[in-house]
Design a protein around this motif. Structure first.
Motif, PDB file in Angstrom:
ATOM      1  N   ALA A 174       0.810  -1.201  -0.049  1.00 42.47           N
ATOM      2  CA  ALA A 174       0.037  -0.008   0.084  1.00 42.47           C
ATOM      3  C   ALA A 174       0.911   1.100  -0.086  1.00 42.47           C
ATOM      4  O   ALA A 174       0.138   2.122  -0.012  1.00 42.47           O
ATOM      5  CB  ALA A 174      -1.084  -0.053   1.287  1.00 42.47           C
ATOM      6  N   THR A 175       2.206   1.150  -0.042  1.00 44.62           N
ATOM      7  CA  THR A 175       3.088   2.282  -0.138  1.00 44.62           C
ATOM      8  C   THR A 175       3.111   3.002  -1.184  1.00 44.62           C
ATOM      9  O   THR A 175       4.028   3.944  -1.161  1.00 44.62           O
ATOM     10  CB  THR A 175       4.471   2.051   0.750  1.00 44.62           C
ATOM     11  N   SER A 176       2.750   2.533  -2.233  1.00 50.12           N
ATOM     12  CA  SER A 176       3.085   3.147  -3.597  1.00 50.12           C
ATOM     13  C   SER A 176       2.059   2.658  -4.653  1.00 50.12           C
ATOM     14  O   SER A 176       1.352   1.859  -4.698  1.00 50.12           O
ATOM     15  CB  SER A 176       4.263   2.610  -4.157  1.00 50.12           C
ATOM     16  N   GLY A 177       1.880   3.494  -5.755  1.00 55.11           N
ATOM     17  CA  GLY A 177       1.178   3.173  -7.088  1.00 55.11           C
ATOM     18  C   GLY A 177      -0.212   2.778  -6.699  1.00 55.11           C
ATOM     19  O   GLY A 177      -1.098   3.437  -5.991  1.00 55.11           O
ATOM     20  N   ILE A 178      -0.402   1.489  -7.487  1.00 59.76           N
ATOM     21  CA  ILE A 178      -1.813   1.134  -7.376  1.00 59.76           C
ATOM     22  C   ILE A 178      -2.302   0.617  -5.902  1.00 59.76           C
ATOM     23  O   ILE A 178      -3.412   0.885  -5.660  1.00 59.76           O
ATOM     24  CB  ILE A 178      -1.822  -0.400  -8.219  1.00 59.76           C
ATOM     25  N   GLY A 179      -1.534   0.200  -4.988  1.00 61.33           N
ATOM     26  CA  GLY A 179      -1.845  -0.293  -3.664  1.00 61.33           C
ATOM     27  C   GLY A 179      -2.341   1.013  -3.056  1.00 61.33           C
ATOM     28  O   GLY A 179      -3.225   1.006  -2.270  1.00 61.33           O
TER      29      GLY A 179
ATOM     30  N   GLU B 149       1.383   4.089 -14.892  1.00 59.39           N
ATOM     31  CA  GLU B 149       2.738   5.106 -14.487  1.00 59.39           C
ATOM     32  C   GLU B 149       2.549   5.033 -12.955  1.00 59.39           C
ATOM     33  O   GLU B 149       1.893   5.698 -12.385  1.00 59.39           O
ATOM     34  CB  GLU B 149       2.540   6.280 -15.077  1.00 59.39           C
ATOM     35  N   THR B 150       3.350   4.120 -12.548  1.00 58.88           N
ATOM     36  CA  THR B 150       3.650   4.133 -11.003  1.00 58.88           C
ATOM     37  C   THR B 150       5.302   4.277 -10.670  1.00 58.88           C
ATOM     38  O   THR B 150       6.266   4.778 -11.618  1.00 58.88           O
ATOM     39  CB  THR B 150       3.108   3.056 -10.373  1.00 58.88           C
ATOM     40  N   ASN B 151       5.670   3.666  -9.457  1.00 59.04           N
ATOM     41  CA  ASN B 151       7.132   3.458  -9.509  1.00 59.04           C
ATOM     42  C   ASN B 151       7.436   2.230  -9.923  1.00 59.04           C
ATOM     43  O   ASN B 151       8.719   1.769  -9.924  1.00 59.04           O
ATOM     44  CB  ASN B 151       7.327   3.569  -7.898  1.00 59.04           C
TER      45      ASN B 151
ATOM     46  N   PHE C  12       5.568  -5.661   6.931  1.00 57.28           N
ATOM     47  CA  PHE C  12       6.113  -6.925   6.713  1.00 57.28           C
ATOM     48  C   PHE C  12       6.509  -6.916   5.209  1.00 57.28           C
ATOM     49  O   PHE C  12       5.877  -6.433   4.410  1.00 57.28           O
ATOM     50  CB  PHE C  12       5.537  -7.893   7.276  1.00 57.28           C
ATOM     51  N   ASP C  13       7.422  -8.136   5.006  1.00 58.40           N
ATOM     52  CA  ASP C  13       7.918  -7.916   3.663  1.00 58.40           C
ATOM     53  C   ASP C  13       7.060  -9.409   3.213  1.00 58.40           C
ATOM     54  O   ASP C  13       7.150 -10.489   3.985  1.00 58.40           O
ATOM     55  CB  ASP C  13       9.245  -8.402   3.596  1.00 58.40           C
ATOM     56  N   VAL C  14       6.130  -9.528   2.009  1.00 54.16           N
ATOM     57  CA  VAL C  14       5.519 -10.532   1.817  1.00 54.16           C
ATOM     58  C   VAL C  14       6.280 -11.671   1.466  1.00 54.16           C
ATOM     59  O   VAL C  14       5.778 -12.815   1.493  1.00 54.16           O
ATOM     60  CB  VAL C  14       4.599 -10.404   0.526  1.00 54.16           C
TER      61      VAL C  14
ATOM     62  N   VAL D 110      10.289 -13.989 -17.108  1.00 51.26           N
ATOM     63  CA  VAL D 110      10.096 -14.399 -15.453  1.00 51.26           C
ATOM     64  C   VAL D 110       9.060 -13.569 -15.081  1.00 51.26           C
ATOM     65  O   VAL D 110       7.833 -13.982 -14.428  1.00 51.26           O
ATOM     66  CB  VAL D 110      11.242 -14.386 -14.668  1.00 51.26           C
ATOM     67  N   TYR D 111       9.096 -12.037 -15.336  1.00 52.90           N
ATOM     68  CA  TYR D 111       7.784 -11.561 -14.669  1.00 52.90           C
ATOM     69  C   TYR D 111       6.324 -11.864 -15.248  1.00 52.90           C
ATOM     70  O   TYR D 111       5.647 -12.001 -14.526  1.00 52.90           O
ATOM     71  CB  TYR D 111       8.310  -9.939 -14.971  1.00 52.90           C
ATOM     72  N   CYS D 112       6.507 -12.149 -16.629  1.00 57.40           N
ATOM     73  CA  CYS D 112       5.221 -12.441 -17.407  1.00 57.40           C
ATOM     74  C   CYS D 112       4.772 -13.857 -16.730  1.00 57.40           C
ATOM     75  O   CYS D 112       3.668 -13.843 -16.270  1.00 57.40           O
ATOM     76  CB  CYS D 112       5.454 -12.536 -18.736  1.00 57.40           C
TER      77      CYS D 112
ATOM     78  N   ASN E 262      -4.351  -8.593  -3.154  1.00 58.66           N
ATOM     79  CA  ASN E 262      -2.867  -8.951  -3.051  1.00 58.66           C
ATOM     80  C   ASN E 262      -2.385  -8.071  -4.151  1.00 58.66           C
ATOM     81  O   ASN E 262      -2.566  -8.385  -5.524  1.00 58.66           O
ATOM     82  CB  ASN E 262      -2.789 -10.329  -3.566  1.00 58.66           C
ATOM     83  N   ASN E 263      -1.764  -7.044  -3.903  1.00 55.34           N
ATOM     84  CA  ASN E 263      -1.341  -6.033  -4.999  1.00 55.34           C
ATOM     85  C   ASN E 263       0.324  -6.187  -4.871  1.00 55.34           C
ATOM     86  O   ASN E 263       0.749  -5.811  -5.809  1.00 55.34           O
ATOM     87  CB  ASN E 263      -1.755  -4.713  -4.500  1.00 55.34           C
ATOM     88  N   ALA E 264       0.962  -6.311  -3.848  1.00 56.41           N
ATOM     89  CA  ALA E 264       2.613  -6.150  -3.540  1.00 56.41           C
ATOM     90  C   ALA E 264       3.098  -7.037  -4.652  1.00 56.41           C
ATOM     91  O   ALA E 264       2.761  -8.267  -4.876  1.00 56.41           O
ATOM     92  CB  ALA E 264       2.777  -6.620  -2.291  1.00 56.41           C
TER      93      ALA E 264
ATOM     94  N   GLY F 127       3.190  -3.092   4.071  1.00 60.33           N
ATOM     95  CA  GLY F 127       4.024  -2.797   3.268  1.00 60.33           C
ATOM     96  C   GLY F 127       5.278  -2.888   3.981  1.00 60.33           C
ATOM     97  O   GLY F 127       5.154  -3.287   5.329  1.00 60.33           O
ATOM     98  N   ARG F 128       6.279  -2.414   3.489  1.00 60.77           N
ATOM     99  CA  ARG F 128       7.883  -2.454   3.875  1.00 60.77           C
ATOM    100  C   ARG F 128       8.357  -1.177   4.529  1.00 60.77           C
ATOM    101  O   ARG F 128       9.002  -1.277   5.284  1.00 60.77           O
ATOM    102  CB  ARG F 128       8.772  -3.158   2.948  1.00 60.77           C
ATOM    103  N   ASN F 129       8.018  -0.251   3.888  1.00 59.52           N
ATOM    104  CA  ASN F 129       8.341   1.304   4.285  1.00 59.52           C
ATOM    105  C   ASN F 129       7.272   2.000   5.076  1.00 59.52           C
ATOM    106  O   ASN F 129       6.269   2.381   5.085  1.00 59.52           O
ATOM    107  CB  ASN F 129       8.232   2.064   3.055  1.00 59.52           C
TER     108      ASN F 129
END
Ligand code: NDP
Ligand code: 8X3
Length: 260
Positions: free
Chosen positions: A11-16, A187-189, A59-61, A152-154, A86-88, A34-36
């Motif tokens: 939730a710390t950035s962009g879509i979340g 367009e996010t981070n 926490f880190d997922v 790999v991302y795909c 589930n966005n992270a 989130g982590r930050n």
């Protein structure tokens, strides 16, 4: 007033972050993860100014035990999550598969696939017990067909599609709904992260096209969550107007002025 509870990862950035704002406006109570810590606290303060009730879990997922401990720390009616987003997630690199960085692969797989599974495993049993709830996974157009360097991302986003479909099958005799939202260029981070902080390279991704923004995706997530109980928005592909799929994008710098 709607007192439903949403839990949003990343939730710390962009879509979340955009989902946090949208669901807060919609009257939800929010668990933001989130982590930050600083960014989480800042967002909480902003949302609370507008009257939202917010809990933070840092926490880190990828850390299954940390995720479990965090979720188990929730008490009372903060345990009964109605909507899990589930966005992270992230992409790292845009290189040929046979030249890719193994550490980047591991991070993407551990975050986008295993992190999503961890959260699903922690939250969905309660939804089943209550026979209500909604899981919204942020997949991607990248999960439909591979594009150059996306490999790999795909694959991780193809896995998100399959896991979302599998979960929907496994929940078919319950009232729990499952949605896969598959955005195109937002367009996010995201691209800054993908190119390991190279802002210039990241900027190129959105040149000559009016990309989506986090709010566009948050609107879709909120729509899916707000549909009548008997309506399950199973999958939504959301593209910028001049994007046709993961690799067909029409770029025209002069077109920008007509679209804004
Ligand atoms: P951002 O980089 O702006 O946001 C990603 C969020 O995920 C950040 O809050 C980030 O936190 C968090 N995150 C990443 N890794 C972890 C982790 N290990 N543990 C906890 N949180 C983590 O990108 P987007 O908002 O664009 O991305 C959100 C989702 O949307 C991702 O799943 C992405 O794959 C997907 N998506 C994005 C598209 C786009 O074009 N932007 C298109 C299609 C899908 P931190 O700041 O701590 O890293
Ligand atoms: C993010 C969208 O097309 O950059 O999933 O992979 S794309």
């Amino acid at each position: 007033m709607n007192t439903k509870l949403v839990l949003i990862t990343g939730a710390t950035s962009g879509i979340g972050e955009a989902c946090a704002r949208k669901f807060a406006q919609g009257g939800y109570r929010l668990i933001l993860t989130g982590r930050n810590e600083q960014r989480l606290e800042r967002l909480k303060a902003l949302l609370e100014e507008d009257g939202a009730e917010v809990r933070l879990l840092k926490f880190d997922v990828r850390d299954r035990q940390a995720a479990k401990t965090a979720v188990e720390s929730l008490d009372g009616d903060w345990k009964t999550v109605d909507v899990l987003i589930n966005n992270a997630g992230l992409a790292l690199g845009l290189t040929k598969e046979y030249e890719g960085d193994e550490d980047d692969w591991e991070t993407m797989i551990d975050t986008n696939i295993k992190g999503l599974l961890t959260m699903t495993r922690l939250i969905v049993p309660g939804m089943v017990e209550r026979n209500r709830g909604h899981v919204i996974n942020i997949g991607s157009v990248a999960g439909d067909v591979a594009y150059a360097g996306g490999n790999v991302y795909c694959a991780t986003k193809a896995a998100v599609k399959t896991l979302t479909d599998g979960l929907r099958v496994d929940l078919v005799d319950t009232c729990v709904r499952v949605t896969n939202i598959k955005p195109g260029l937002v367009e996010t981070n995201f691209s800054v992260v993908r190119f390991h902080g190279n802002q210039q390279q990241a900027k190129h991704v959105y040149e000559g096209i009016h990309p989506l923004n986090g709010d566009d995706i948050a609107d879709v997530a909120f729509y899916a969550a707000s549909a009548p109980e008997h309506v399950q928005i199973a999958e939504v592909l959301v593209l910028a107007t001049h994007q046709a799929n993961g690799y067909t994008i029409s770029r025209d710098v002069n077109r920008e002025e007509h679209l804004s």
